[in-house]
Design a protein around this motif. Structure first.
Motif, PDB file in Angstrom:
ATOM      1  N   ASP A 231       0.835  -1.190   0.000  1.00 39.78           N
ATOM      2  CA  ASP A 231       0.000   0.000   0.000  1.00 39.78           C
ATOM      3  C   ASP A 231       0.878   1.251   0.000  1.00 39.78           C
ATOM      4  O   ASP A 231       1.863   1.340   0.738  1.00 39.78           O
ATOM      5  CB  ASP A 231      -0.898  -0.006   1.237  1.00 39.78           C
ATOM      6  N   ALA A 232       0.505   2.222  -0.828  1.00 35.99           N
ATOM      7  CA  ALA A 232       1.325   3.433  -0.987  1.00 35.99           C
ATOM      8  C   ALA A 232       1.517   4.177   0.327  1.00 35.99           C
ATOM      9  O   ALA A 232       2.591   4.714   0.596  1.00 35.99           O
ATOM     10  CB  ALA A 232       0.691   4.358  -2.021  1.00 35.99           C
ATOM     11  N   GLN A 233       0.481   4.220   1.157  1.00 35.08           N
ATOM     12  CA  GLN A 233       0.584   4.922   2.433  1.00 35.08           C
ATOM     13  C   GLN A 233       1.590   4.227   3.356  1.00 35.08           C
ATOM     14  O   GLN A 233       2.353   4.882   4.071  1.00 35.08           O
ATOM     15  CB  GLN A 233      -0.789   4.984   3.103  1.00 35.08           C
ATOM     16  N   ASP A 234       1.590   2.892   3.344  1.00 37.33           N
ATOM     17  CA  ASP A 234       2.542   2.141   4.167  1.00 37.33           C
ATOM     18  C   ASP A 234       3.981   2.389   3.732  1.00 37.33           C
ATOM     19  O   ASP A 234       4.901   2.390   4.540  1.00 37.33           O
ATOM     20  CB  ASP A 234       2.245   0.638   4.097  1.00 37.33           C
ATOM     21  N   GLN A 235       4.164   2.579   2.440  1.00 40.03           N
ATOM     22  CA  GLN A 235       5.504   2.766   1.887  1.00 40.03           C
ATOM     23  C   GLN A 235       6.043   4.183   2.059  1.00 40.03           C
ATOM     24  O   GLN A 235       7.256   4.392   1.985  1.00 40.03           O
ATOM     25  CB  GLN A 235       5.511   2.434   0.402  1.00 40.03           C
ATOM     26  N   ALA A 236       5.146   5.151   2.270  1.00 38.49           N
ATOM     27  CA  ALA A 236       5.526   6.569   2.191  1.00 38.49           C
ATOM     28  C   ALA A 236       6.696   6.939   3.094  1.00 38.49           C
ATOM     29  O   ALA A 236       7.650   7.606   2.659  1.00 38.49           O
ATOM     30  CB  ALA A 236       4.309   7.439   2.506  1.00 38.49           C
ATOM     31  N   THR A 237       6.649   6.516   4.364  1.00 40.62           N
ATOM     32  CA  THR A 237       7.722   6.870   5.296  1.00 40.62           C
ATOM     33  C   THR A 237       9.048   6.276   4.858  1.00 40.62           C
ATOM     34  O   THR A 237      10.095   6.933   4.910  1.00 40.62           O
ATOM     35  CB  THR A 237       7.378   6.398   6.715  1.00 40.62           C
ATOM     36  N   CYS A 238       9.013   5.022   4.434  1.00 39.27           N
ATOM     37  CA  CYS A 238      10.249   4.357   4.006  1.00 39.27           C
ATOM     38  C   CYS A 238      10.829   5.017   2.760  1.00 39.27           C
ATOM     39  O   CYS A 238      12.056   5.132   2.621  1.00 39.27           O
ATOM     40  CB  CYS A 238       9.996   2.872   3.761  1.00 39.27           C
ATOM     41  N   ILE A 239       9.967   5.457   1.863  1.00 41.64           N
ATOM     42  CA  ILE A 239      10.439   6.150   0.660  1.00 41.64           C
ATOM     43  C   ILE A 239      11.127   7.464   1.047  1.00 41.64           C
ATOM     44  O   ILE A 239      12.167   7.833   0.478  1.00 41.64           O
ATOM     45  CB  ILE A 239       9.271   6.395  -0.318  1.00 41.64           C
ATOM     46  N   LYS A 240      10.578   8.161   2.046  1.00 44.87           N
ATOM     47  CA  LYS A 240      11.228   9.385   2.537  1.00 44.87           C
ATOM     48  C   LYS A 240      12.621   9.086   3.066  1.00 44.87           C
ATOM     49  O   LYS A 240      13.576   9.834   2.818  1.00 44.87           O
ATOM     50  CB  LYS A 240      10.382  10.012   3.657  1.00 44.87           C
ATOM     51  N   LEU A 241      12.746   7.989   3.811  1.00 43.81           N
ATOM     52  CA  LEU A 241      14.049   7.605   4.355  1.00 43.81           C
ATOM     53  C   LEU A 241      15.029   7.262   3.242  1.00 43.81           C
ATOM     54  O   LEU A 241      16.219   7.585   3.326  1.00 43.81           O
ATOM     55  CB  LEU A 241      13.888   6.409   5.295  1.00 43.81           C
ATOM     56  N   LEU A 242      14.538   6.623   2.196  1.00 45.80           N
ATOM     57  CA  LEU A 242      15.390   6.272   1.064  1.00 45.80           C
ATOM     58  C   LEU A 242      15.847   7.532   0.324  1.00 45.80           C
ATOM     59  O   LEU A 242      17.031   7.663  -0.027  1.00 45.80           O
ATOM     60  CB  LEU A 242      14.638   5.342   0.114  1.00 45.80           C
ATOM     61  N   LYS A 243      14.933   8.469   0.110  1.00 44.50           N
ATOM     62  CA  LYS A 243      15.276   9.724  -0.566  1.00 44.50           C
ATOM     63  C   LYS A 243      16.296  10.527   0.235  1.00 44.50           C
ATOM     64  O   LYS A 243      17.183  11.178  -0.324  1.00 44.50           O
ATOM     65  CB  LYS A 243      14.017  10.568  -0.791  1.00 44.50           C
ATOM     66  N   ALA A 244      16.170  10.484   1.555  1.00 45.63           N
ATOM     67  CA  ALA A 244      17.081  11.229   2.439  1.00 45.63           C
ATOM     68  C   ALA A 244      18.400  10.484   2.666  1.00 45.63           C
ATOM     69  O   ALA A 244      19.259  10.963   3.399  1.00 45.63           O
ATOM     70  CB  ALA A 244      16.401  11.491   3.775  1.00 45.63           C
ATOM     71  N   LYS A 245      18.540   9.324   2.048  1.00 39.18           N
ATOM     72  CA  LYS A 245      19.746   8.479   2.161  1.00 39.18           C
ATOM     73  C   LYS A 245      20.007   8.039   3.597  1.00 39.18           C
ATOM     74  O   LYS A 245      21.148   7.842   4.006  1.00 39.18           O
ATOM     75  CB  LYS A 245      20.957   9.203   1.570  1.00 39.18           C
ATOM     76  N   ARG A 246      18.921   7.867   4.340  1.00 43.96           N
ATOM     77  CA  ARG A 246      19.036   7.303   5.673  1.00 43.96           C
ATOM     78  C   ARG A 246      19.217   5.786   5.603  1.00 43.96           C
ATOM     79  O   ARG A 246      19.682   5.167   6.558  1.00 43.96           O
ATOM     80  CB  ARG A 246      17.785   7.613   6.505  1.00 43.96           C
ATOM     81  N   VAL A 247      18.768   5.190   4.492  1.00 41.69           N
ATOM     82  CA  VAL A 247      18.818   3.735   4.347  1.00 41.69           C
ATOM     83  C   VAL A 247      19.437   3.359   3.004  1.00 41.69           C
ATOM     84  O   VAL A 247      19.366   4.108   2.032  1.00 41.69           O
ATOM     85  CB  VAL A 247      17.411   3.103   4.465  1.00 41.69           C
ATOM     86  N   ASP A 248      20.039   2.172   2.979  1.00 43.42           N
ATOM     87  CA  ASP A 248      20.546   1.634   1.718  1.00 43.42           C
ATOM     88  C   ASP A 248      19.407   1.124   0.860  1.00 43.42           C
ATOM     89  O   ASP A 248      19.380   1.307  -0.356  1.00 43.42           O
ATOM     90  CB  ASP A 248      21.512   0.469   1.990  1.00 43.42           C
ATOM     91  N   PHE A 249      18.459   0.420   1.523  1.00 43.74           N
ATOM     92  CA  PHE A 249      17.339  -0.203   0.818  1.00 43.74           C
ATOM     93  C   PHE A 249      16.073  -0.073   1.645  1.00 43.74           C
ATOM     94  O   PHE A 249      16.110   0.102   2.863  1.00 43.74           O
ATOM     95  CB  PHE A 249      17.601  -1.709   0.604  1.00 43.74           C
TER      96      PHE A 249
END
Length: 295
Positions: A231-249
């Motif tokens: 679900d897009a809403q479930d993914q939203a926070t993780c996508i923010k972390l990925l964009k901010a380079k907080r996470v590798d994957f």
């Protein structure tokens, strides 16, 4: 007689948040809240309202409110009661088999020369986590704790872990000073630290993991954020972390073999194993030629 130096950095650590990372809901919703007959939505609303009114730390507020509500309902919970509740926690797909598979993968890829250890760092309740079905796979569990009185009943929070204090425990893993009575404030040269940050993989699920992710990444470690569904809403926070380079994957919280998460963790493990083999060869070569380079 001077002893021969040894290469000590041959251990990988996988560090996990718990709620939302290994299990879908906060652990209290599987355990103590049903025992007290409290609806989760109602309880977490109380926590939010109390924290706003008192300016209290939310983690302390929830621990206090649990004790107050237990007392109001005349439900007295011992350490053993909390531990027994841990068996009721439900996990994301594949979690129960995950640790054995990861351990086997590292053993096979390193031909048995590398050790892997698993840790939990959680703002949840250690008394519950000590009773979970996957407890045997963890070297250490760091979580918030209650004090128990002479009758064996929980009376007040004695240990609190928050989003920011989680980072202390990453340094404990890094320096090998895992007992809480051991100080981590003394300087320790990087080459003496048994698990350098480059050998650490941190897995979390959201903004509460940002301080830990930032610390791990800043020091050369690796991070992954998981989400519960496509679900897009479930993914939203993780996508923010990925964009901010907080996470590798980022990946769905599916721990089954051949899942995207399993594949991406394998990639990180391969990278760590390759780097470890390089560092060990450098160490061996320098030792052979009488070079000691540990500034």
């Amino acid at each position: 007689m001077t002893s021969t130096p040894e290469f000590v950095q041959n251990t990988i650590a996988m560090v996990y948040d718990f709620d939302g990372t290994l299990c879908p809901q906060p652990m209290q919703e599987y355990t103590v809240l049903p025992k007290l007959g409290i609806q989760p939505e109602e309880f977490w609303r109380w926590v939010e309202e109390d924290a706003k009114q008192t300016g209290g730390e939310k983690m302390l507020v929830y621990m206090r409110l649990l004790l107050e509500e237990a007392n109001n309902r005349r439900v007295y919970i011992s350490r053993d009661d909390f531990r027994k509740m841990g068996k009721d926690i439900e996990y994301f797909p594949g979690v129960q088999e995950w640790f054995s598979k990861i351990n086997q993968y590292v053993k096979r890829q390193s031909q048995g020369s590398v050790t892997i250890q698993h840790y939990i760092i959680s703002a949840g309740m250690k008394e519950i986590l000590e009773g979970i079905s996957i407890r045997k796979f963890f070297k250490q569990i760091y979580a918030s704790e209650y004090h128990f009185n002479f009758q064996g009943l929980a009376t007040f929070p004695k240990q609190l872990i928050t989003d920011t204090t989680k980072t202390q425990y990453l340094f404990r893993v890094n320096k090998g000073k895992e007992a809480l009575e051991e100080s981590i404030n003394e300087h320790m040269p990087e080459w003496l630290r048994p698990i350098p940050f480059e050998n650490i993989i941190y897995i979390g699920d959201g903004m509460t993991d940002v301080p830990s992710m930032a610390l791990t990444k800043k020091n050369g470690g690796h991070t992954i954020a998981v989400y519960p569904s496509e679900d897009a809403q479930d993914q939203a926070t993780c996508i923010k972390l990925l964009k901010a380079k907080r996470v590798d994957f980022i990946a769905p919280a599916n721990y089954q073999k051949d899942s995207p998460l399993f594949h991406r963790v394998q990639l990180l493990l391969n990278k760590i194993l390759s780097s470890m083999a390089y560092q060990q060869e450098v160490f061996t070569s320098q030792l052979h030629y009488g070079i000691v380079d540990h500034d």
